[in-house]
Design a protein around this motif. Structure first.
Motif, PDB file in Angstrom:
ATOM      1  N   UNK A  47      -4.818  13.775   7.521  1.00 38.72           N
ATOM      2  CA  UNK A  47      -4.141  14.532   6.468  1.00 38.72           C
ATOM      3  C   UNK A  47      -2.629  14.400   6.574  1.00 38.72           C
ATOM      4  N   UNK A  48      -2.114  14.293   7.794  1.00 38.10           N
ATOM      5  CA  UNK A  48      -0.670  14.133   7.981  1.00 38.10           C
ATOM      6  C   UNK A  48      -0.150  12.917   7.231  1.00 38.10           C
ATOM      7  N   UNK A  49      -0.863  11.810   7.325  1.00 37.29           N
ATOM      8  CA  UNK A  49      -0.389  10.573   6.711  1.00 37.29           C
ATOM      9  C   UNK A  49      -0.712  10.516   5.219  1.00 37.29           C
ATOM     10  N   UNK A  50      -1.680  11.284   4.786  1.00 39.68           N
ATOM     11  CA  UNK A  50      -1.904  11.464   3.357  1.00 39.68           C
ATOM     12  C   UNK A  50      -0.666  12.108   2.726  1.00 39.68           C
ATOM     13  N   UNK A  51      -0.163  13.161   3.362  1.00 39.91           N
ATOM     14  CA  UNK A  51       1.023  13.847   2.839  1.00 39.91           C
ATOM     15  C   UNK A  51       2.242  12.925   2.896  1.00 39.91           C
ATOM     16  N   UNK A  52       2.380  12.162   3.962  1.00 40.35           N
ATOM     17  CA  UNK A  52       3.505  11.224   4.061  1.00 40.35           C
ATOM     18  C   UNK A  52       3.471  10.191   2.943  1.00 40.35           C
ATOM     19  N   UNK A  53       2.283   9.701   2.620  1.00 40.87           N
ATOM     20  CA  UNK A  53       2.160   8.757   1.512  1.00 40.87           C
ATOM     21  C   UNK A  53       2.620   9.359   0.204  1.00 40.87           C
ATOM     22  N   UNK A  54       2.256  10.620  -0.032  1.00 39.23           N
ATOM     23  CA  UNK A  54       2.695  11.307  -1.256  1.00 39.23           C
ATOM     24  C   UNK A  54       4.207  11.494  -1.277  1.00 39.23           C
ATOM     25  N   UNK A  55       4.800  11.759  -0.129  1.00 39.29           N
ATOM     26  CA  UNK A  55       6.250  11.926  -0.059  1.00 39.29           C
ATOM     27  C   UNK A  55       6.959  10.608  -0.354  1.00 39.29           C
ATOM     28  N   UNK A  56       6.454   9.514   0.213  1.00 39.64           N
ATOM     29  CA  UNK A  56       7.037   8.196  -0.080  1.00 39.64           C
ATOM     30  C   UNK A  56       6.997   7.927  -1.581  1.00 39.64           C
ATOM     31  N   UNK A  57       5.880   8.215  -2.209  1.00 39.64           N
ATOM     32  CA  UNK A  57       5.755   7.955  -3.647  1.00 39.64           C
ATOM     33  C   UNK A  57       6.701   8.842  -4.460  1.00 39.64           C
ATOM     34  N   UNK A  58       6.884  10.087  -4.031  1.00 40.04           N
ATOM     35  CA  UNK A  58       7.778  10.995  -4.750  1.00 40.04           C
ATOM     36  C   UNK A  58       9.222  10.506  -4.655  1.00 40.04           C
ATOM     37  N   UNK A  72      10.384   7.336  -3.850  1.00 42.02           N
ATOM     38  CA  UNK A  72      10.649   5.974  -4.328  1.00 42.02           C
ATOM     39  C   UNK A  72      10.217   5.734  -5.764  1.00 42.02           C
ATOM     40  N   UNK A  73       9.351   6.590  -6.293  1.00 39.33           N
ATOM     41  CA  UNK A  73       8.786   6.414  -7.633  1.00 39.33           C
ATOM     42  C   UNK A  73       7.941   5.136  -7.712  1.00 39.33           C
ATOM     43  N   UNK A  74       7.430   4.710  -6.564  1.00 36.74           N
ATOM     44  CA  UNK A  74       6.497   3.590  -6.498  1.00 36.74           C
ATOM     45  C   UNK A  74       5.343   3.976  -5.592  1.00 36.74           C
ATOM     46  N   UNK A  75       4.233   3.261  -5.696  1.00 35.54           N
ATOM     47  CA  UNK A  75       3.070   3.580  -4.871  1.00 35.54           C
ATOM     48  C   UNK A  75       3.334   3.221  -3.411  1.00 35.54           C
ATOM     49  N   UNK A  76       2.613   3.866  -2.518  1.00 36.42           N
ATOM     50  CA  UNK A  76       2.736   3.540  -1.097  1.00 36.42           C
ATOM     51  C   UNK A  76       2.342   2.082  -0.862  1.00 36.42           C
ATOM     52  N   UNK A  77       1.367   1.584  -1.616  1.00 28.54           N
ATOM     53  CA  UNK A  77       0.974   0.180  -1.492  1.00 28.54           C
ATOM     54  C   UNK A  77       2.142  -0.741  -1.840  1.00 28.54           C
ATOM     55  N   UNK A 101       4.196  -3.153   0.789  1.00 33.44           N
ATOM     56  CA  UNK A 101       4.237  -4.587   0.487  1.00 33.44           C
ATOM     57  C   UNK A 101       5.671  -5.115   0.493  1.00 33.44           C
ATOM     58  N   UNK A 102       6.573  -4.454  -0.225  1.00 36.29           N
ATOM     59  CA  UNK A 102       7.925  -5.009  -0.355  1.00 36.29           C
ATOM     60  C   UNK A 102       8.789  -4.742   0.869  1.00 36.29           C
ATOM     61  N   UNK A 103       8.556  -3.621   1.566  1.00 33.90           N
ATOM     62  CA  UNK A 103       9.408  -3.253   2.682  1.00 33.90           C
ATOM     63  C   UNK A 103       8.945  -3.835   4.015  1.00 33.90           C
ATOM     64  N   UNK A 104       7.659  -4.170   4.111  1.00 35.80           N
ATOM     65  CA  UNK A 104       7.116  -4.649   5.384  1.00 35.80           C
ATOM     66  C   UNK A 104       6.444  -6.012   5.222  1.00 35.80           C
ATOM     67  N   UNK A 105       5.400  -6.073   4.408  1.00 29.95           N
ATOM     68  CA  UNK A 105       4.588  -7.287   4.317  1.00 29.95           C
ATOM     69  C   UNK A 105       5.414  -8.483   3.864  1.00 29.95           C
ATOM     70  N   UNK A 106       6.151  -8.335   2.764  1.00 27.40           N
ATOM     71  CA  UNK A 106       6.952  -9.441   2.249  1.00 27.40           C
ATOM     72  C   UNK A 106       8.161  -9.721   3.142  1.00 27.40           C
TER      73      UNK A 106
END
Length: 372
Positions: A182-193, A195-200, A204-209
């Motif tokens: 649940x902790x990381x579920x909330x963190x994902x929601x915070x990232x989306x709030x 950045x206005x982009x999905x956690x995926x 992708x752009x900040x790490x994978x690419x």
């Protein structure tokens, strides 16, 4: 069987440089990694295993054991894709700490600073839980995993959070440590709030690419397939029960805590890049490595940082990684540092969620490699 599979999986999943061409490990050579993998597989319980070892120059050796498909007897593909489960937490934590470095949030921020009024319940108050506590599993939030449906289906993150919030907090913020998706579920929601982009998209752009992880991705909502060559993953309801193919299994219930797909070699590259400072500024990397004692599901003596686990080695010293568990697959591994620089990395995967004896065997393979 589907219901039994889901019930078991929902309670079990908690865990847990430039790349040179991979060298093939000889099946006849007395290689300790190959021996370790061979000892892990069992046709009745753990069909396949695979590993990747990378040195400081980026030279990589890949290994396989067992079979990749019990129905056809096909070989385990070298460096095949697997579901990496809670290794996803290290990716999510990296994005959060990048945002800290960009001064878009602070580790001392409360959840309500970014998700106003979202965390409310019996003993639950987002005005008191910090970002650091979420990253380090010290929030006391109840675990949504304990309250999932018996029949698997694609979940939305807010739906998962709602299930958790119907239940009482496990303890007050900062009082204890307890591993909890649940902790990381909330963190994902915070990232989306923020950045206005999905956690995926952000992963992708900040790490994978950024570091060229060519075989790593965050599956789209409802996508239960694996894109590239992979061993089949299996579920077993009890010792001696039939192995059930669970390769195509919707991972959306794990979301920012465990949804990703990768390979052992890409995981080596990720943890190496993380520890050598290519993904985080020095202050944020130091914060990530501030740890607290951790218990289940990690090995004895492990300590949890901010999405990163510090595990002792039998030869002295420690290694850094995370590990993960997802229906059909289990992963273990990490990076050892010398004078603060990554010098060797290893990741090991098996094609079931195994019992403790096999998990211990995976940890022994990791220890063997990193103690060389």
């Amino acid at each position: 069987m589907r219901t039994q599979t889901w019930q078991w999986a929902a309670t079990a999943v908690v865990a847990l440089g430039a790349l040179a061409p991979a060298a093939t490990a000889s099946a006849t050579a007395p290689d300790p990694v190959q021996k370790g993998l061979n000892a892990l597989v069992n046709p009745d319980s753990v069909p396949g295993a695979l590993a990747s070892v990378t040195d400081r120059e980026g030279r990589t050796r890949t290994y396989t054991a067992g079979v990749g498909d019990v129905a056809t007897g096909a070989q385990v593909p070298r460096d095949g894709q697997v579901r990496i489960g809670s290794n996803t937490k290290a990716f999510t934590a990296t994005v959060v700490l990048q945002l800290v470095g960009e001064k878009k949030l602070r580790l001392s921020d409360k959840v309500d600073d970014h998700l106003r009024g979202v965390l409310r319940g019996d003993g639950i108050d987002g005005r008191k839980i910090t970002i650091r506590q979420l990253l380090q599993h010290r929030s006391g939030l109840p675990s949504y995993v304990d309250y999932l449906d018996e029949d698997i289906h694609p979940y939305e993150p807010r739906e998962l959070l709602a299930r958790a919030l119907k239940h009482k907090a496990h303890f007050g913020p900062g009082e204890k440590w307890e591993y909890n998706n649940t902790n990381y579920l909330v963190l994902g929601l915070i990232v989306e709030k923020i950045t206005h982009r999905s956690i995926a998209q952000e992963i992708d752009r900040r790490v994978i690419q950024r570091i060229g992880l060519r075989h790593t991705y965050f599956p789209a909502h409802g996508d239960a397939t694996l894109r590239e060559r992979h061993p089949q993953g299996y579920y077993q309801s009890a010792a001696g029960a039939p192995l059930v193919d669970a390769t195509e299994w919707d991972p959306s219930w794990a979301w920012a805590a465990g949804q990703m797909v990768s390979t052992n070699t890409d995981l080596n590259r990720f943890y190496t890049a993380l520890l050598d400072g290519r993904l985080l500024k020095e202050p944020q990397l130091k914060e990530m490595q501030k740890t607290t004692p951790a218990t289940y599901p990690f090995p004895k003596g492990a300590r949890y940082g901010l999405g990163l686990v510090r595990t002792p080695l039998s030869c002295g010293g420690v290694y850094w990684g995370h590990g993960g568990s997802m229906t059909g697959y289990e992963t273990r591994g990490g990076v050892v540092l010398k004078h603060g620089e990554p010098v060797r990395s290893v990741n090991v995967a098996v094609t079931t969620q195994p019992g403790q004896a096999v998990k211990d065997g995976m940890d022994e393979v990791v220890d063997e490699v990193l103690c060389r």
